[in-house]
Design an enzyme around this catalytic site. Sequence first.
Site, short mmCIF file in Angstrom:
data_model
loop_
_atom_site.label_atom_id
_atom_site.label_comp_id
_atom_site.label_asym_id
_atom_site.label_seq_id
_atom_site.Cartn_x
_atom_site.Cartn_y
_atom_site.Cartn_z
N THR A 43 80.60 -1.95 -61.94
CA THR A 43 79.73 -1.59 -63.06
C THR A 43 80.34 -0.43 -63.81
O THR A 43 81.05 0.40 -63.23
CB THR A 43 78.30 -1.23 -62.60
OG1 THR A 43 77.52 -0.88 -63.75
CG2 THR A 43 78.27 -0.06 -61.63
N ASP B 108 72.42 -6.53 -61.01
CA ASP B 108 71.84 -6.82 -62.31
C ASP B 108 70.38 -6.46 -62.19
O ASP B 108 69.72 -6.77 -61.20
CB ASP B 108 72.01 -8.29 -62.69
CG ASP B 108 71.74 -8.49 -64.17
OD1 ASP B 108 72.44 -7.86 -64.99
OD2 ASP B 108 70.81 -9.24 -64.53
#
Length: 200
Positions: free
Chosen positions: A7, A70
Amino acid sequence: MKIFIATKNKDKIKEISRILIPHNIEVITEADIKKPLSDVEETGTTFAENAFLKAQNGCKETGLITIADDSGICIDAFDGAPGVYSARFLPGLSYPEKNEEIMKRLQNADTRKAHYTCAICVVAPNGETFTVQGELHGEIAHSQRGSNGFGYDPIFKVGDKTVAEMDPEDKDKISHRGKALQLFEQRLPAFLKEINNADK
Ligand code: IMP
């Protein structure tokens, strides 16, 4: 053991690292690798699908066991929106502006209930994978409060406090990401054992 966190979101890296580091896991991020990660198109319609796409891409590009998440906010009065589109919701507005707009749209709503969801997926170089999910239920406040956390935290209320008013450690204990990470930690040892056995 090294695990790559796929990320670019510094807040997520902070939250995920805070939970993994005490478990002897060496956290590797994009800052530690030579080539920047390519962007993944989040084409999934569920948090789990998008987490898998991101973890799969990170694993392919680094060769390391890769974890990706997510997450997003689902608002009941908006039929669960913005959901998987949380990061892309109300483009062009800052988070304080997005939060004001959400409260405005909820002025006459029957319910202010909402929940955060977080899916965490791990993919190993041999293709083994698993996904866990956590939720945090609360409601949308009537004003923005607090300066901790990020994103929608100043308007996401659990009990009397918004998440932005909580200490980070208290957020981890109840948060969607904290819960998903707890499940992740529980399943990780068996997963690693399986990978080792498959390699023999
Ligand atoms: P992702 O990077 O595609 O998973 O997008 C997640 C988005 O959901 C973030 O950019 C925030 O808008 C929202 N979000 C997810 N988790 C949190 C949280 O813990 N606090 C506040 N906003 C969050």
